[in-house]
Structure formats: structure tokens, C-alpha cells
Design an enzyme around this catalytic site. Structure first.
Site, PDB file in Angstrom:
ATOM      1  CD  GLU A  81      -2.771  -1.286   2.433  1.00 25.43           C
ATOM      2  OE1 GLU A  81      -2.621  -0.456   3.337  1.00 25.43           O
ATOM      3  OE2 GLU A  81      -3.647  -2.166   2.454  1.00 25.43           O
ATOM      4  CD  GLU A 122      -4.740  -7.850   1.696  1.00 25.11           C
ATOM      5  OE1 GLU A 122      -5.616  -7.115   2.178  1.00 25.11           O
ATOM      6  OE2 GLU A 122      -3.531  -7.654   1.835  1.00 25.11           O
TER       7      GLU A 122
HETATM    8  C1  XIL Z   1      -6.300  -6.260   8.454  1.00 20.88           C
HETATM    9  C2  XIL Z   1      -6.651  -7.453   9.336  1.00 20.88           C
HETATM   10  O1  XIL Z   1      -7.550  -8.289   8.643  1.00 20.88           O
HETATM   11  C3  XIL Z   1      -7.258  -6.979  10.641  1.00 20.88           C
HETATM   12  O2  XIL Z   1      -7.444  -8.078  11.542  1.00 20.88           O
HETATM   13  C4  XIL Z   1      -6.350  -5.951  11.314  1.00 20.88           C
HETATM   14  O3  XIL Z   1      -6.979  -5.422  12.470  1.00 20.88           O
HETATM   15  C5  XIL Z   1      -6.030  -4.831  10.347  1.00 20.88           C
HETATM   16  O4  XIL Z   1      -5.463  -5.363   9.144  1.00 20.88           O
HETATM   17  N1  XIL Z   1      -5.001  -4.658   3.745  1.00 20.88           N
HETATM   18  C6  XIL Z   1      -3.980  -5.435   4.247  1.00 20.88           C
HETATM   19  C7  XIL Z   1      -4.217  -6.272   5.436  1.00 20.88           C
HETATM   20  O5  XIL Z   1      -2.911  -5.526   3.604  1.00 20.88           O
HETATM   21  O6  XIL Z   1      -3.068  -6.433   6.220  1.00 20.88           O
HETATM   22  C8  XIL Z   1      -5.337  -5.752   6.303  1.00 20.88           C
HETATM   23  O7  XIL Z   1      -5.610  -6.713   7.305  1.00 20.88           O
HETATM   24  C9  XIL Z   1      -6.561  -5.484   5.449  1.00 20.88           C
HETATM   25  C10 XIL Z   1      -6.260  -4.433   4.393  1.00 20.88           C
END
Ligand code: XIL
Length: 506
Positions: free
Chosen positions: A282, A395
Site C-alpha cells: 500500500e 485479499e
Molecule cells: C487487516 C486485518 O484483517 C485486521 O485483523 C487488522 O486489524 C487490520 O489489518 N489490507 C492489508 C491487510 O494488507 O493487512 C489488512 O488486514 C486489510 C487491508
């Protein structure tokens, strides 16, 4: 404005399941009443309902104390690693620091033993404060409503088998710790790859410069190996969930060395066991316009401020040195559309020109049912392929109602209403269309990983985004995706079909 900021912040102070905390609470030998160490539970009333904090205090062998919590609010869950933990006798203070875009919000906590209880107060600076009594006993869970629609789901193949000739099918979670046997069975049966959801992030695995916490990640990697799953490491260099110690002092050489040491130690520790890594996560700003579309439009992060735009190239080089065989990813959300997509191409071309050893792009894939940008997604896959890069959907979740997106701290949609049959079928259709695109580009796509296991184990809890409901039953989306892979060859394992109950939406 301040009220709105507070409301926004409070709305986002949410978190994990009672069940998870209950697992941890019962039998910790350190939990004698006169001691602080161990698990405590307390609740705060907020304008958005009750927030339940499951606090965990751990003493390390050098006399220090770490503090973290699962926070539960309505249908949302979140994990917190507290900073500035200071313990004095029977009292402890710590801070919860949250990042909302470029803004930081801090809540200071003070807690003191009082008999068998712990008196917890928290302060929002000028916005006042609250008090709560924490106990060793977790609060009673609220019984779930039972108004679910019932859906017949016919599945003749496991999803991982249905796509075995095309790409890997994965999921995210910090398995096996605090997952039930039924959930572990489900994960091992249906998925071929696992991404640690939180436990490999810098704040969890490297909380202080000289402290590494490999235990949970080691358990995950071992569990994956035993179950024949690959592991995708997540994530090395990121603006979020990264402790401030990385950036202390203003000396860029020191900060660069810290990044190098972090990557070398972590990637080296799992060399040969973690097959691929999100090296940078990101790095591109949200939004943008025609002007920023011509630039990399990098996020104003601590890494950028300390090391300039070279931080990405450096990170990839350190990762390649630490494990020459690992597949290295740039990973981001919303990079398939609009100015952010254009910026991603500018950035990736520059990285490749500079010789950054980047192999693949991760399109995170946090989408919303009814608004999935199918054409953009397909074009993005071919754009990245034309740069010689592989692509994974890293994701994936398609929420029912409410926004998804990958942004942190954004006000998330909350609902106590169960999904309707119509909702579930619309979601299934979106998933099927997505997998049709992924199949078409199977020569480029390495892996499609869902962000979570089921509609309980998801950061979008309450939005029913995944393939299994909160009770581990496959949803219509599962069947629709498998159908998309073509007719069954007949030799795959079969999954029992039948009447399933759809989760209640809690
Ligand atoms: C999220 C997790 O799912 C949560 O449990 C945590 O509180 C915050 O992070 N993009 C990403 C992930 O790359 O690491 C994130 O995961 C969701 C968005």
C-alpha cells in the site's frame, strides 16, 4: 468537526470475538488475582454501543510488560497492540494509537488493581475520558438471532481442486492459534495456501528493535507445512501496523539499516518455508486525479519521509538477498481502477527500470457486491502482465452491503440484518464473474487468496463477504465459483451438499 472525528474514531474502535478471548482466559497460571499479568475483560459504553476489550498483559523475561487486546464492538473485530506500556507495582499505563489516513488518534489508558478487579480509565485528551472495571471473567455472549434464510448448496468439488490446474486458492488467518478444530479442518480441506492475517506484521513479530516474537508465525508455518499448504508472507514494509521505533531519530542511514535488518532477519528466518512475500504494501495514495495519474502519487508515509521513493527498491533488494527463491510482490488495494491504477503502472515501471527484483503484483481485491469493477480488474491483470509481472488476488472479499476497500479507519458499514437470499445470489454471481476472469488469465495469475476463512473470521464481519457463513457452511458463492471452473472430472473429493443455515449477521 471534532465531534465527527471522535465519532469516526469511536466507530472504528472495534474488535475480536468473545469466543476467541474466552479460549485464552480460562487457565493462565499467571492469573492469580493479585497479579496484573494475564487476561482481563472490560466494557466501555460509547455512542455506537458497547465496546468489549479483552486485554492481555504479558511479562517478558527482562521485567518489561507488553499489552495487547482484542476489541469487539457490534459486528466488528480488531486487534490492538498497545504502546508506551509502563508498569508500576499494581498499576499499568499504556496507549492505543490509531492512524486515520494522515491523522493519528491517541487514547491513554491507566489501570490499577483493586481487590480482584482492575479499574481501567481511558482518556481521549481534551475530549474527556471513561472508566470501566475489568474482571477475569469474560462477559456473557449475546445469543444470536435465528431468522436466517435456509439455502440449498450443491457442491461436488473442493474449490482448491477445481482450480488446481489454474492457480492456488488461499485464505488469510493467524492459524492455528485460537481457531477451533472445525475451522482448522475447513481451512486445510478447502485451501492450498495461507497468508498470516496479522502475526507477521512488523508490530506483532518485531515489536521492539531487539525483540522478535516468532512464536505465532512459527506455529502457522509448521501448521501449513503439516497440511501441505504454501505460505505467503505478509507484510514487510508498510505504513500501518509498524511500530514507531523503526523511525525514531532522524538519521536516514539508521532507518535504512533497521529496514534491512527487519527484512533480512524475517525473510531469512523463513527461507524455504515461506514461498512468497508482500515486500511493500500500500505505498500509493488513495484518490488522485488526472494529474496524479501521471505520477507515482506515493503515500506520505514514515518510510517515504525517511528514505524517499527509493525505499521500495531497497526493500525488494533486501528481500531478494535474504531468500533468492521467494516470489516478491508489490501489494495494494484499488490499484485496478482510475488514477491509482495509472500511478501503479508509473511506479512499477520505475521499480523495474531501477532493477528492483519484483516478480508480481498483488491486487488485494476488497470489493462490494453489485459494484465490482470487472472490466478494470481484467484490464489491470493484462496491464501488469505486459510489464512481465505475475498477478495474484491477495485479499479477496466481496461484501454484501456497505463499502469494502482496503482503507484503514474508514467508517465501516455495520448491520445486524441477515443477508437475504437475493443478496447471497447476487454475491455468488459476482464471485462467479470474477473467477471467470481469473480463469481466462490463468497463465498470469498465481494465486487467489480470500481475506479470512468464514463470515466470522473476517475483518468485514457483519458484511458476509466470504465463501463460508459464520457456522462454516458453504454459501451459494462457493457453489457458483466451483461451477465456473467447468464440469467435474469426477476424481476430486466431494463435499456433502444439503440444507445450510445462513449466518445471522450478528
Ligand atoms: C487487516 C486485518 O484483517 C485486521 O485483523 C487488522 O486489524 C487490520 O489489518 N489490507 C492489508 C491487510 O494488507 O493487512 C489488512 O488486514 C486489510 C487491508
Amino acid at each position: 468537526m471534532l465531534m465527527r472525528t471522535l465519532a469516526w474514531m469511536q466507530c472504528c474502535l472495534l474488535c475480536v470475538t468473545v469466543a476467541m478471548a474466552q479460549d485464552r482466559s480460562a487457565s493462565d497460571p499467571q492469573e492469580s488475582p493479585e497479579k496484573l499479568a494475564g487476561t482481563w475483560h472490560c466494557q466501555f459504553e460509547t455512542p455506537f454501543g458497547v465496546q468489549t476489550y479483552h486485554l492481555h498483559f504479558t511479562e517478558d523475561d527482562r521485567g518489561g510488560t507488553t499489552a495487547n487486546a482484542e476489541v469487539e464492538s457490534g459486528d466488528q473485530t480488531r486487534e490492538v497492540q498497545f504502546s508506551d506500556v509502563k508498569r508500576r507495582g499494581d498499576s499499568i499505563s499504556f496507549a492505543e494509537v490509531r492512524q486515520f489516513g494522515e491523522r493519528e488518534f491517541r487514547i491513554d489508558y491507566q489501570a490499577e488493581l483493586q481487590g480482584r478487579d482492575l479499574l481501567v480509565s481511558r482518556s481521549f485528551g481534551e475530549r474527556g475520558g471513561q472508566e470501566s472495571t475489568a474482571t477475569r471473567e469474560p462477559p456473557k455472549p449475546v445469543p444470536a438471532a435465528s431468522t436466517e434464510p435456509v439455502v440449498e448448496v450443491e457442491i461436488d468439488r473442493l474449490i482448491k481442486d477445481a482450480f488446481k490446474d489454474s492457480f492456488l486458492i488461499g485464505m488469510a488467518g493467524d492459524l492455528p492459534t485460537r481457531y477451533s478444530d472445525a475451522e482448522l479442518k475447513l481451512a486445510a480441506e478447502h485451501f492450498g495456501s495461507i497468508t498470516p492475517e496479522n502475526c507477521m506484521k512488523p508490530e506483532r513479530i518485531h515489536p521492539a528493535e531487539n525483540r522478535w516474537q516468532f512464536e505465532q508465525s512459527d506455529a502457522l508455518v509448521n501448521w501449513a507445512r503439516k497440511n501441505g499448504m504454501t505460505v505467503h508472507g505478509h507484510t514487510l514494509v508498510w505504513h500501518a501496523q509498524t511500530p514507531n521505533w523503526f523511525f525514531e531519530g532522524d538519521d536516514s542511514e539508521t532507518i535504512k539499516q533497521r529496514m534491512k535488518n527487519h527484512i533480512e532477519t524475517l525473510v531469512g528466518h523463513y527461507k524455504g518455508q515461506v514461498q512468497s512475500w508482500d515486500v511493500v504494501n500500500e505505498a500509493i495514495s488513495d484518490g488522485g486525479d488526472a494529474k496524479t495519474a501521471e505520477t507515482e502519487h506515493l503515500r506520505d508515509s514514515n518510510w517515504l519521509r525517511a528514505l524517499g521513493p527509493d525505499f521500495l527498491t531497497l526493500a525488494f533488494k533486501y528481500a531478494r538477498q535474504a531468500d533468492p527463491d521467494a516470489v516478491l510482490y508489490y501489494n495494494d488495494y484499488n490499484i485496478e481502477s482510475g488514477p491509482k491504477h495509472a500511478s501503479s503502472l508509473v511506479l512499477l515501471k520505475r521499480l523495474l527500470d531501477q532493477g528492483a527484483p519484483i516478480d508480481a503484483v498483488g491486487i488485494q481485491g476488497h470489493w462490494r457486491s453489485g459494484r465490482v469493477p470487472f472490466d478494470d480488474i481484467e484490464k489491470a491483470i493484462t496491464d501488469y502482465a505486459s510489464l512481465g509481472l505475475k498477478v495474484s488476488i491477495t485479499e479477496l472479499d466481496v461484501t454484501i452491503r456497505g463499502e469494502s476497500g482496503g482503507q484503514f479507519g474508514r467508517r465501516r458499514f455495520r448491520s445486524s440484518a441477515p443477508p437475504s437470499l437475493e443478496d447471497l445470489n447476487a454475491q455468488a454471481e459476482d464471485y462467479a464473474k470474477l473467477f471467470a476472469i481469473f480463469e481466462k488469465h490463468q497463465n498470469v495469475i498465481e494465486r487467489v487468496s480470500f481475506w479470512g476463512l468464514n463470515d466470522r473470521r473476517t475483518w468485514r464481519r457483519g458484511q458476509h463477504p466470504l465463501l463460508f457463513d459464520a457456522n462454516n457452511h458453504p454459501k451459494p458463492a462457493y457453489a457458483a465459483i466451483v461451477r465456473e471452473s467447468g464440469p467435474s472430472g469426477g476424481d476430486e473429493a466431494s463435499v456433502p451438499s444439503g440444507q445450510i443455515e445462513v449466518e445471522d449477521g450478528e
